[in-house]
Design a protein around this motif. Sequence first.
Motif, PDB file in Angstrom:
ATOM      1  N   THR A  99       0.826  -1.209   0.000  1.00  0.00           N
ATOM      2  CA  THR A  99       0.000   0.000   0.000  1.00  0.00           C
ATOM      3  C   THR A  99       0.863   1.262   0.000  1.00  0.00           C
ATOM      4  OG1 THR A  99      -1.719  -1.196   1.216  1.00  0.00           O
ATOM      5  CG2 THR A  99      -1.854   1.199   1.200  1.00  0.00           C
ATOM      6  N   LEU A 100       1.886   1.302   0.847  1.00  0.00           N
ATOM      7  CA  LEU A 100       2.744   2.484   0.929  1.00  0.00           C
ATOM      8  C   LEU A 100       3.524   2.721  -0.364  1.00  0.00           C
ATOM      9  CD1 LEU A 100       4.232   2.251   4.537  1.00  0.00           C
ATOM     10  CD2 LEU A 100       2.615   3.936   3.669  1.00  0.00           C
ATOM     11  N   SER A 101       3.882   1.636  -1.056  1.00  0.00           N
ATOM     12  CA  SER A 101       4.677   1.802  -2.272  1.00  0.00           C
ATOM     13  C   SER A 101       3.907   2.515  -3.375  1.00  0.00           C
ATOM     14  CB  SER A 101       5.146   0.435  -2.773  1.00  0.00           C
ATOM     15  OG  SER A 101       4.043  -0.371  -3.137  1.00  0.00           O
ATOM     16  N   PHE A 102       2.582   2.566  -3.266  1.00  0.00           N
ATOM     17  CA  PHE A 102       1.760   3.267  -4.267  1.00  0.00           C
ATOM     18  C   PHE A 102       1.207   4.582  -3.724  1.00  0.00           C
ATOM     19  CE2 PHE A 102       1.620  -1.124  -5.697  1.00  0.00           C
ATOM     20  CZ  PHE A 102       1.854  -0.995  -7.053  1.00  0.00           C
ATOM     21  N   GLN A 103       1.792   5.085  -2.636  1.00  0.00           N
ATOM     22  CA  GLN A 103       1.309   6.318  -2.027  1.00  0.00           C
ATOM     23  C   GLN A 103       2.435   7.328  -1.875  1.00  0.00           C
ATOM     24  OE1 GLN A 103      -0.430   5.175   1.718  1.00  0.00           O
ATOM     25  NE2 GLN A 103      -2.413   4.673   0.792  1.00  0.00           N
ATOM     26  N   LYS A 104       2.055   8.579  -1.773  1.00  0.00           N
ATOM     27  CA  LYS A 104       2.976   9.640  -1.391  1.00  0.00           C
ATOM     28  C   LYS A 104       2.863   9.789   0.117  1.00  0.00           C
ATOM     29  CE  LYS A 104       4.083  14.526  -2.106  1.00  0.00           C
ATOM     30  NZ  LYS A 104       3.673  15.793  -2.761  1.00  0.00           N
ATOM     31  N   PHE A 105       3.871   9.278   0.821  1.00  0.00           N
ATOM     32  CA  PHE A 105       3.773   9.159   2.272  1.00  0.00           C
ATOM     33  C   PHE A 105       5.079   9.659   2.886  1.00  0.00           C
ATOM     34  CE2 PHE A 105       3.097   7.343   6.404  1.00  0.00           C
ATOM     35  CZ  PHE A 105       1.724   7.214   6.516  1.00  0.00           C
ATOM     36  N   GLY A 106       4.969  10.788   3.604  1.00  0.00           N
ATOM     37  CA  GLY A 106       6.133  11.370   4.259  1.00  0.00           C
ATOM     38  C   GLY A 106       5.850  11.660   5.718  1.00  0.00           C
ATOM     39  N   GLN A 107       6.602  12.606   6.287  1.00  0.00           N
ATOM     40  CA  GLN A 107       6.424  12.940   7.692  1.00  0.00           C
ATOM     41  C   GLN A 107       5.044  13.516   7.971  1.00  0.00           C
ATOM     42  OE1 GLN A 107       7.992  12.383  10.340  1.00  0.00           O
ATOM     43  NE2 GLN A 107      10.207  12.365  10.088  1.00  0.00           N
ATOM     44  N   SER A 108       4.524  14.338   7.068  1.00  0.00           N
ATOM     45  CA  SER A 108       3.199  14.938   7.296  1.00  0.00           C
ATOM     46  C   SER A 108       2.124  13.867   7.350  1.00  0.00           C
ATOM     47  CB  SER A 108       2.886  15.943   6.179  1.00  0.00           C
ATOM     48  OG  SER A 108       3.847  16.973   6.142  1.00  0.00           O
ATOM     49  N   GLN A 109       2.220  12.878   6.476  1.00  0.00           N
ATOM     50  CA  GLN A 109       1.239  11.791   6.484  1.00  0.00           C
ATOM     51  C   GLN A 109       1.451  10.870   7.689  1.00  0.00           C
ATOM     52  OE1 GLN A 109       2.977  12.699   3.788  1.00  0.00           O
ATOM     53  NE2 GLN A 109       1.340  13.642   2.573  1.00  0.00           N
ATOM     54  N   LEU A 110       2.711  10.721   8.104  1.00  0.00           N
ATOM     55  CA  LEU A 110       2.998   9.845   9.240  1.00  0.00           C
ATOM     56  C   LEU A 110       2.383  10.388  10.523  1.00  0.00           C
ATOM     57  CD1 LEU A 110       4.538   7.387  10.422  1.00  0.00           C
ATOM     58  CD2 LEU A 110       6.498   8.909  10.741  1.00  0.00           C
ATOM     59  N   TRP A 111       2.474  11.706  10.712  1.00  0.00           N
ATOM     60  CA  TRP A 111       1.932  12.311  11.933  1.00  0.00           C
ATOM     61  C   TRP A 111       0.475  12.713  11.791  1.00  0.00           C
ATOM     62  CZ3 TRP A 111       4.687  11.552  16.039  1.00  0.00           C
ATOM     63  CH2 TRP A 111       6.081  11.435  15.934  1.00  0.00           C
ATOM     64  N   GLY A 112      -0.128  12.463  10.667  1.00  0.00           N
ATOM     65  CA  GLY A 112      -1.554  12.720  10.490  1.00  0.00           C
ATOM     66  C   GLY A 112      -1.913  14.137  10.137  1.00  0.00           C
ATOM     67  N   PHE A 113      -0.918  14.961   9.784  1.00  0.00           N
ATOM     68  CA  PHE A 113      -1.220  16.330   9.412  1.00  0.00           C
ATOM     69  C   PHE A 113      -1.879  16.411   8.035  1.00  0.00           C
ATOM     70  CE2 PHE A 113       2.652  17.189  12.187  1.00  0.00           C
ATOM     71  CZ  PHE A 113       1.876  17.396  13.315  1.00  0.00           C
ATOM     72  N   GLN A 114      -1.521  15.496   7.167  1.00  0.00           N
ATOM     73  CA  GLN A 114      -2.096  15.434   5.829  1.00  0.00           C
ATOM     74  C   GLN A 114      -2.466  13.989   5.506  1.00  0.00           C
ATOM     75  OE1 GLN A 114       0.597  17.091   2.962  1.00  0.00           O
ATOM     76  NE2 GLN A 114       0.615  19.148   3.888  1.00  0.00           N
TER      77      GLN A 114
END
Length: 328
Positions: A63-78
């Motif tokens: 799932t993560l390999s097909f997503q744009k996932f960084g620090q903002s997504q990790l902490w739930g900001f985006q």
Amino acid sequence: MSAADTTTPAKVPPPRQAPPPAAPGTPRRPSAKGAAGTPWLLLAPCLLVLAGVMGYPLVRLVTLSFQKFGQSQLWGFQPAESAGFGNFTKVLSDDEFWQVVLRTIVFAAGSVIFTMVLGMLIALLLQRVSGWVRTLINIALVASWGMPVIVATTVFKWLFDSDYGVLNAVLSKLPGVDLIGHNWFASGPQGLAVIMLLVVWGAVPFVVITLSAGLTQVPKELEEAARLDGAGAWGVFRYVTLPILKPVVVMLTTLSVIWDMGVFPQVFVMRNGHPEAEFQLLTTYSYDRAFVVNDYGQGSAIALITVVLLLGVVAVYMRQMLKIGEVE
């Protein structure tokens, strides 16, 4: 004589005998359907545990390999955004990634070759020593194999230390050799050679013990017949011993490739948690992209590509085993 007396009397069939009673204590044979389902029933608990332990991380990785996932997504900001095949396109078009792939393949191939050759030589030598010597060597092999990876890596790090390393001091006592203060990790090839030596040291005991067990199944009559036909030591090994050990060798080689392509703690600890570019393998490169650059999507894509490469190795292994089964 009357007509009634000339009729042929009807034949009475003999009484049917009951089948002999079954011997007491004789078990009934299970049906074919029940026999086929029994192994799956016994494997069910293990399969459920594996599905729970490995299933979720693998699904999450995909799932993560097909997503744009960084620090903002990790902490739930985006929220996580779909990247499609963008992560894979970025990874596969990066020259640094292909350098890491090539370095990983060379590292794994060298480790596997040295492990299998050294393990085979030691296993053959163990067949020619006395029983108590073989027992002592097996104890030493099991002890070294059971040593934690972090401990073994720390010991090797001390042995090859540029200031206090024992190896530099010992080698410098040789005529014409001066390695006092030599840094083995100043260049990538030398440093990876040290790490390869560590990997081989940790893998050889398992190979030796497994091959020694396989050598006990080689019929001595075949070896003696080959010697009587004029075959030397190499001929006996090539045409008698090695064909019988082929299933074991194929299994060990495949496992070694999988393990050596997944080397992580040896490189990570040896380079103090920050492997330089010359020391990056697929595992450490994926880790750096995910937890240093904080691009979890790209790190997951690299990890997934590594899984696909390892699945190719497993496919080759299964094909070889099927071929061996057909020949037998």
